[in-house]
Design an enzyme around this catalytic site. Sequence first.
Site, PDB file in Angstrom:
ATOM      1  N   ASP A 134      69.310  33.405  87.041  1.00 55.42           N
ATOM      2  CA  ASP A 134      69.366  34.440  86.010  1.00 55.42           C
ATOM      3  C   ASP A 134      69.483  33.765  84.650  1.00 55.42           C
ATOM      4  OD1 ASP A 134      69.902  36.483  84.219  1.00 55.42           O
ATOM      5  OD2 ASP A 134      71.149  37.598  85.619  1.00 55.42           O
ATOM      6  N   HIS A 165      73.973  35.544  78.515  1.00 59.96           N
ATOM      7  CA  HIS A 165      75.092  34.859  79.157  1.00 59.96           C
ATOM      8  C   HIS A 165      75.319  33.439  78.627  1.00 59.96           C
ATOM      9  CE1 HIS A 165      74.941  38.247  81.846  1.00 59.96           C
ATOM     10  NE2 HIS A 165      73.705  37.964  82.171  1.00 59.96           N
ATOM     11  N   ILE A 212      78.558  37.100  77.691  1.00 55.65           N
ATOM     12  CA  ILE A 212      79.323  37.695  78.790  1.00 55.65           C
ATOM     13  C   ILE A 212      78.943  37.037  80.111  1.00 55.65           C
ATOM     14  CG2 ILE A 212      79.547  39.895  77.588  1.00 55.65           C
ATOM     15  CD1 ILE A 212      77.381  41.031  79.461  1.00 55.65           C
ATOM     16  N   GLY A 218      77.273  39.956  85.828  1.00 55.04           N
ATOM     17  CA  GLY A 218      77.945  40.869  86.745  1.00 55.04           C
ATOM     18  C   GLY A 218      77.908  40.368  88.172  1.00 55.04           C
TER      19      GLY A 218
END
Length: 290
Positions: free
Chosen positions: A193, A198, A213, A216
């Site tokens: 990803d 991120h 962040i 998830g």
Amino acid sequence: MPIDAAKAVAAEPRSTEISWDHKDIQLYHLGIGAGSFQGKPSPATDPDELRYTLESKLHVLPSFATVAGAGMGVVGGISAPGLDIDLASVLHGGQTVELHRPIPVKGRAVSTSRVAAVYDKGKAAILVLRTEAADDEGPLWTSDAQIFVRGEGGFGGDRGPSPRIELPSREPDRTVERSVREDQALLYRLSGDWNPLHADPEFAKLAGFDRPILHGLCSYGMTLKAVVDTLLDGDVTRVRSYSTRFAGVVFPGETLRIRMWQQGGRVQVAVTAVERDEAPVLADTIVEHS
């Protein structure tokens, strides 16, 4: 209309061959914090952690299914016929993985992805992107990603289910905390990803965050590992399915508080961010097990 629900659901599934070996498994496990649990005197060499990091002792956490083949099933699903979506409007709303048998340390499989459903939530649409993986011995896993697409509702479709699972009124059977390293998102993204949200502070600000962040699905993997290690005797083969709703973000450097309630053949879980007054991270979370 950017979303043609009927066309998307009716589209032919897309299949691709994927493969993985011990290096992919080890990288994924390191990305979700294996070998760094501060509650152990020597976490990097603790026998329980070596099951996640040492090739001669390796087993596979079932949430690896979400990154096998670099998660191309979800990418293929978003680009299905009938979908014309701005990726900036896309959020990962929930995830379910159903295991048909344990994932081998080295494998080759055919991954088939399709749009299983499109729901109309008014101001947004929800896509259910289903990926099924099978090898020469048969089915391995089925993975459903619930993708929330802002601004794409209102097309007159079915609203779909709105499952919410009430937490038990009693105290949790177990509560553990897991620290998120400052560099954890940088390591986790190597499993496939590459979203700059991120890693790149400038991109994160454009998305409305003051800093990058955590993925998830990294929180998702960290939570399953905590459940397996705490309530399932460290046995990954006991996991039958694992589902969650992503209820909030996590920032690198924070601490996850993971509360668990054992209920027969399942564990109900709630995850919050300690430093932000127990802000919700994962909700409606269930691990079904043997």
